[in-house]
Design a protein around this motif. Sequence first.
Motif, PDB file in Angstrom:
ATOM      1  N   LYS A  26     -21.141  -6.331 -17.859  1.00 25.35           N
ATOM      2  CA  LYS A  26     -20.839  -7.721 -17.538  1.00 25.35           C
ATOM      3  C   LYS A  26     -19.356  -7.909 -17.797  1.00 25.35           C
ATOM      4  O   LYS A  26     -18.851  -7.615 -18.884  1.00 25.35           O
ATOM      5  CB  LYS A  26     -21.657  -8.656 -18.435  1.00 25.35           C
ATOM      6  CG  LYS A  26     -21.315 -10.129 -18.276  1.00 25.35           C
ATOM      7  CD  LYS A  26     -22.132 -10.959 -19.267  1.00 25.35           C
ATOM      8  CE  LYS A  26     -21.770 -12.437 -19.160  1.00 25.35           C
ATOM      9  NZ  LYS A  26     -22.537 -13.246 -20.148  1.00 25.35           N
ATOM     10  N   ASN A  34     -21.610  -3.851 -10.907  1.00 25.72           N
ATOM     11  CA  ASN A  34     -21.954  -4.197  -9.530  1.00 25.72           C
ATOM     12  C   ASN A  34     -20.672  -4.479  -8.747  1.00 25.72           C
ATOM     13  O   ASN A  34     -19.818  -5.250  -9.191  1.00 25.72           O
ATOM     14  CB  ASN A  34     -22.871  -5.418  -9.533  1.00 25.72           C
ATOM     15  CG  ASN A  34     -23.205  -5.899  -8.149  1.00 25.72           C
ATOM     16  OD1 ASN A  34     -22.469  -6.684  -7.568  1.00 25.72           O
ATOM     17  ND2 ASN A  34     -24.315  -5.429  -7.620  1.00 25.72           N
ATOM     18  N   ASP A  45     -20.056  -6.093  -5.984  1.00 24.90           N
ATOM     19  CA  ASP A  45     -19.881  -7.489  -5.567  1.00 24.90           C
ATOM     20  C   ASP A  45     -19.292  -8.312  -6.709  1.00 24.90           C
ATOM     21  O   ASP A  45     -18.383  -9.129  -6.518  1.00 24.90           O
ATOM     22  CB  ASP A  45     -21.222  -8.102  -5.154  1.00 24.90           C
ATOM     23  CG  ASP A  45     -21.835  -7.423  -3.944  1.00 24.90           C
ATOM     24  OD1 ASP A  45     -21.073  -7.061  -3.031  1.00 24.90           O
ATOM     25  OD2 ASP A  45     -23.057  -7.247  -3.923  1.00 24.90           O
ATOM     26  N   THR A  46     -19.819  -8.075  -7.912  1.00 22.91           N
ATOM     27  CA  THR A  46     -19.329  -8.786  -9.093  1.00 22.91           C
ATOM     28  C   THR A  46     -17.879  -8.444  -9.373  1.00 22.91           C
ATOM     29  O   THR A  46     -17.058  -9.319  -9.672  1.00 22.91           O
ATOM     30  CB  THR A  46     -20.197  -8.424 -10.318  1.00 22.91           C
ATOM     31  OG1 THR A  46     -21.561  -8.752 -10.037  1.00 22.91           O
ATOM     32  CG2 THR A  46     -19.739  -9.166 -11.554  1.00 22.91           C
ATOM     33  N   PRO A  54     -27.983 -11.671  -5.680  1.00 20.77           N
ATOM     34  CA  PRO A  54     -26.747 -11.374  -6.407  1.00 20.77           C
ATOM     35  C   PRO A  54     -25.498 -11.492  -5.551  1.00 20.77           C
ATOM     36  O   PRO A  54     -24.441 -11.907  -6.042  1.00 20.77           O
ATOM     37  CB  PRO A  54     -26.962  -9.936  -6.909  1.00 20.77           C
ATOM     38  CG  PRO A  54     -28.080  -9.381  -6.104  1.00 20.77           C
ATOM     39  CD  PRO A  54     -28.930 -10.543  -5.707  1.00 20.77           C
ATOM     40  N   CYS A 101     -22.444 -14.158  -6.334  1.00 20.27           N
ATOM     41  CA  CYS A 101     -21.037 -13.774  -6.464  1.00 20.27           C
ATOM     42  C   CYS A 101     -20.137 -14.628  -5.568  1.00 20.27           C
ATOM     43  O   CYS A 101     -19.035 -15.010  -5.969  1.00 20.27           O
ATOM     44  CB  CYS A 101     -20.860 -12.297  -6.120  1.00 20.27           C
ATOM     45  SG  CYS A 101     -21.501 -11.173  -7.365  1.00 20.27           S
ATOM     46  N   ASP A 124     -19.884 -18.056  -7.260  1.00 18.34           N
ATOM     47  CA  ASP A 124     -19.034 -17.987  -8.446  1.00 18.34           C
ATOM     48  C   ASP A 124     -17.556 -17.892  -8.073  1.00 18.34           C
ATOM     49  O   ASP A 124     -16.711 -18.545  -8.690  1.00 18.34           O
ATOM     50  CB  ASP A 124     -19.415 -16.772  -9.303  1.00 18.34           C
ATOM     51  CG  ASP A 124     -20.735 -16.965 -10.031  1.00 18.34           C
ATOM     52  OD1 ASP A 124     -21.221 -18.117 -10.097  1.00 18.34           O
ATOM     53  OD2 ASP A 124     -21.292 -15.966 -10.527  1.00 18.34           O
TER      54      ASP A 124
END
Length: 278
Positions: A139, A175, A177-178, A235, A239, A242
């Motif tokens: 994270k 991830n 994308d994150t 997810p 993203c 966010d």
Amino acid sequence: MRQEYMDWFDEAVPYLQKYQQNCVVVKYGGNAMTNDTIKASVLRDVLFLNQVGVKIVLVHGGGPDINAGLAKIGKKGEFIGGLRVTDAETMEVVQQVLAGKVNKNLVAHLGGRGIGLCGIDGGLLHCEALDPALGAVGKISRVQPNIIHLLLGAGMIPVVASIGTDAAGNSYNINADTAAAAIATAIGACKLVNMTDIAGLLRDIDDENTLIRDIRIDEAEALISQGIISGGMLPKIACCIDAVRQGVPEVAIIDGRRPHSVLQELFSDRGNGTLFHQ
């Protein structure tokens, strides 16, 4: 010159002016990474964007290559909620494949303009464990984008593998994308483009005619509440939401299976896929 090219150029000029000297982050993945013809097209387009003055950052994963690397040691991938369970042995393969094979292969196609990085370099992506059940899945707790700004200022294309580290030096699988959303936010990108294997956000996952071309993030959140956005798209959409909430003006999910999909999204009125905004 054929009229169709002249028409395209007339349409593209205002967008060229919009994006020149601004940062655009492209999350590269899906079919565009496994199909050699599409891969060559994407990387030519990224190089073109760099050459016309767009400050382009390429962020990538590499799921199929990781699976192949794990298969060589007799290991099968395990996923929870779309995220790869990453024990110590898997993390070693992830780091070797993403930061090594995949990253350097992409850099090699960028005409001497690409610089390969992962989130460990320059302390770019600081992480903590997302969930003990997932092992070394990270994270992102902080982005330190100095190295990205340095390379963009030198006219280079940062190519970033989605791996980070914590304060103790432990590596984490992130991830992609994150990672792309966090980097876009940290560098003040004017746009994030997320390549996928479908046409974009669909009201009916089985019908590409239900493509939603333009959506506010509050509308997207309502679709999540209604169950219209679910499964593997959750997810990705999270993203997008966010990134917009954190200040990226536009985020697009585009169909990476189409030739020149990134240029179509950036330089045409119609775009490609789904555009998220406030």
